[in-house]
Design a protein around this motif. Sequence first.
Motif, PDB file in Angstrom:
ATOM      1  N   ASN A 161      38.566  45.802  26.870  1.00 61.14           N
ATOM      2  CA  ASN A 161      38.149  46.650  25.750  1.00 61.14           C
ATOM      3  C   ASN A 161      36.673  46.486  25.390  1.00 61.14           C
ATOM      4  O   ASN A 161      36.091  47.354  24.753  1.00 61.14           O
ATOM      5  N   ILE A 162      36.026  45.375  25.790  1.00 59.30           N
ATOM      6  CA  ILE A 162      34.590  45.196  25.530  1.00 59.30           C
ATOM      7  C   ILE A 162      33.787  45.111  26.825  1.00 59.30           C
ATOM      8  O   ILE A 162      32.602  44.831  26.810  1.00 59.30           O
ATOM      9  N   VAL A 189      33.440  38.918  37.814  1.00 58.55           N
ATOM     10  CA  VAL A 189      34.692  38.589  38.485  1.00 58.55           C
ATOM     11  C   VAL A 189      34.411  37.454  39.458  1.00 58.55           C
ATOM     12  O   VAL A 189      33.507  37.541  40.289  1.00 58.55           O
ATOM     13  N   ASP A 190      35.159  36.361  39.298  1.00 60.94           N
ATOM     14  CA  ASP A 190      35.098  35.237  40.230  1.00 60.94           C
ATOM     15  C   ASP A 190      36.182  35.434  41.274  1.00 60.94           C
ATOM     16  O   ASP A 190      37.315  35.780  40.932  1.00 60.94           O
ATOM     17  N   ARG A 238      36.186  38.014  33.752  1.00 53.94           N
ATOM     18  CA  ARG A 238      35.732  37.464  32.465  1.00 53.94           C
ATOM     19  C   ARG A 238      35.019  38.554  31.676  1.00 53.94           C
ATOM     20  O   ARG A 238      34.198  39.286  32.221  1.00 53.94           O
ATOM     21  N   ASP A 239      35.303  38.607  30.381  1.00 58.62           N
ATOM     22  CA  ASP A 239      34.553  39.526  29.527  1.00 58.62           C
ATOM     23  C   ASP A 239      33.404  38.761  28.868  1.00 58.62           C
ATOM     24  O   ASP A 239      33.279  37.541  29.052  1.00 58.62           O
ATOM     25  N   ASN A 290      34.134  35.504  27.209  1.00 54.21           N
ATOM     26  CA  ASN A 290      34.740  34.508  28.097  1.00 54.21           C
ATOM     27  C   ASN A 290      36.261  34.506  28.089  1.00 54.21           C
ATOM     28  O   ASN A 290      36.889  33.497  28.423  1.00 54.21           O
ATOM     29  N   ASN A 291      36.881  35.623  27.705  1.00 53.96           N
ATOM     30  CA  ASN A 291      38.318  35.772  27.916  1.00 53.96           C
ATOM     31  C   ASN A 291      38.520  36.012  29.400  1.00 53.96           C
ATOM     32  O   ASN A 291      37.747  36.738  30.027  1.00 53.96           O
ATOM     33  N   VAL A 292      39.542  35.382  29.975  1.00 57.17           N
ATOM     34  CA  VAL A 292      39.759  35.442  31.422  1.00 57.17           C
ATOM     35  C   VAL A 292      41.130  36.018  31.731  1.00 57.17           C
ATOM     36  O   VAL A 292      42.117  35.669  31.093  1.00 57.17           O
TER      37      VAL A 292
END
Length: 75
Positions: A9-10, A15-16, A55-56, A59-61
């Motif tokens: 949403n943000i 991408v790891d 990761r946004d 830092n949400n994964v």
Amino acid sequence: LLTATASDNIGVAAVDFLRSGVRIGTDTTPGDGFTLSVALGIGDVGPQSFTAEARDPSNNVGTSAPVVVTVSVPN
């Protein structure tokens, strides 16, 4: 070539890409998806498991399901 698509949403910051749980590279330029070129050789023969972690900016994964490929060398 490994490819992942991710959304949030943000926005997705990066991408790891992981092989058997070990980070092997990161793509921070989404464009038409996230990609990583991977060189595989004789030492990689057999099943290899790959995942992607998105990761946004906060830092949400989110982690993908594993994808297993079998590497073989032609005779």
